[in-house]
Design an enzyme around this catalytic site. Sequence first.
Site, PDB file in Angstrom:
ATOM      1  N   CYS A   1      -5.442  -1.091  -0.637  1.00  0.00           N
ATOM      2  CA  CYS A   1      -5.675  -0.244   0.528  1.00  0.00           C
ATOM      3  C   CYS A   1      -4.480   0.695   0.731  1.00  0.00           C
ATOM      4  CB  CYS A   1      -5.876  -1.109   1.775  1.00  0.00           C
ATOM      5  SG  CYS A   1      -6.206  -0.145   3.271  1.00  0.00           S
TER       6      CYS A   1
ATOM      7  N   ASP B   1      -3.133   1.428   3.425  1.00  0.00           N
ATOM      8  CA  ASP B   1      -2.343   0.950   4.567  1.00  0.00           C
ATOM      9  C   ASP B   1      -0.849   0.870   4.206  1.00  0.00           C
ATOM     10  OD1 ASP B   1      -1.082  -0.882   6.520  1.00  0.00           O
ATOM     11  OD2 ASP B   1      -3.128  -1.174   7.236  1.00  0.00           O
TER      12      ASP B   1
ATOM     13  N   ARG C   1       1.396  -0.825   5.275  1.00  0.00           N
ATOM     14  CA  ARG C   1       1.995  -2.153   5.318  1.00  0.00           C
ATOM     15  C   ARG C   1       1.719  -2.977   4.063  1.00  0.00           C
ATOM     16  NH1 ARG C   1      -0.898  -3.417  10.865  1.00  0.00           N
ATOM     17  NH2 ARG C   1      -2.486  -2.345   9.630  1.00  0.00           N
TER      18      ARG C   1
ATOM     19  N   HIS D   1      -6.734  -6.642   2.461  1.00  0.00           N
ATOM     20  CA  HIS D   1      -5.811  -7.292   3.395  1.00  0.00           C
ATOM     21  C   HIS D   1      -6.503  -7.593   4.716  1.00  0.00           C
ATOM     22  CE1 HIS D   1      -4.834  -3.709   6.009  1.00  0.00           C
ATOM     23  NE2 HIS D   1      -5.351  -3.093   4.972  1.00  0.00           N
TER      24      HIS D   1
ATOM     25  N   CYS E   1      -7.523  -5.084   8.244  1.00  0.00           N
ATOM     26  CA  CYS E   1      -7.710  -3.751   7.645  1.00  0.00           C
ATOM     27  C   CYS E   1      -8.439  -2.797   8.607  1.00  0.00           C
ATOM     28  CB  CYS E   1      -8.486  -3.873   6.338  1.00  0.00           C
ATOM     29  SG  CYS E   1      -8.702  -2.295   5.480  1.00  0.00           S
TER      30      CYS E   1
HETATM   31 CO    CO Z   1      -6.609  -1.513   5.031  1.00  0.00          CO
END
Ligand code: CO
Length: 197
Positions: free
Chosen positions: A40, A42, A44, A96, A99
């Site tokens: 992803c 993301d 993080r 994750h 999400c």
């Molecule tokens: Co995500």
Amino acid sequence: MLEDLLDRNSRWSSEKSAQEPGYFARLATRQSPDFFWIGCSDSRVPANVVAGLDPGEVFVHRNVANVIHSSDMNLLSALEFAVDALKIREIIVCGHYGCGGVKAATEDLPHGLADHWLEPIRRLARSYAVDLATAETEETRRDRLAELNVVEGVRRVAETPIVQRAWKLGADLRVHGLIYGLADGRLRDLNCSIGRG
Ligand code: CO
């Protein structure tokens, strides 16, 4: 802001060179990563950092909610290069918990373009509606959906002509599904690996 970033880069590069003289020169000549990571976008969940890998050790493709669209030229080009040119043997689809993309797919429309992008997750949520309904909280339900999205992603990667052809040619190639916990920094194996070796 940008100056901070450039300063940090300059410090990192100097420290790295001091620790390992010739590090960048060596890395510049070729890459031979062991892993292809599909994750992803993301911020993080940076592949190198969470997997504890250095530059050169993982080839990466990331998109919103790690969705595998079988017509995504970006993903397919990276996959083809990973399998055919880099001869990577371990492909990892990593989702994750928590999400935002998965969450958006469980909400009412519209999120604009993202609704098209996230359509496979909506479809999954419909297919597994009975199973997902047993989740105690909305958060647990989304996290379960994030897991299902990874399992489905592994299956889709395995079904691509690129991977199918590699297997026909006898390649030792495996596709794995992992999920990352934002709350504890741990990667979990979803035990949905496909492949030989
Ligand atoms: Co995500």
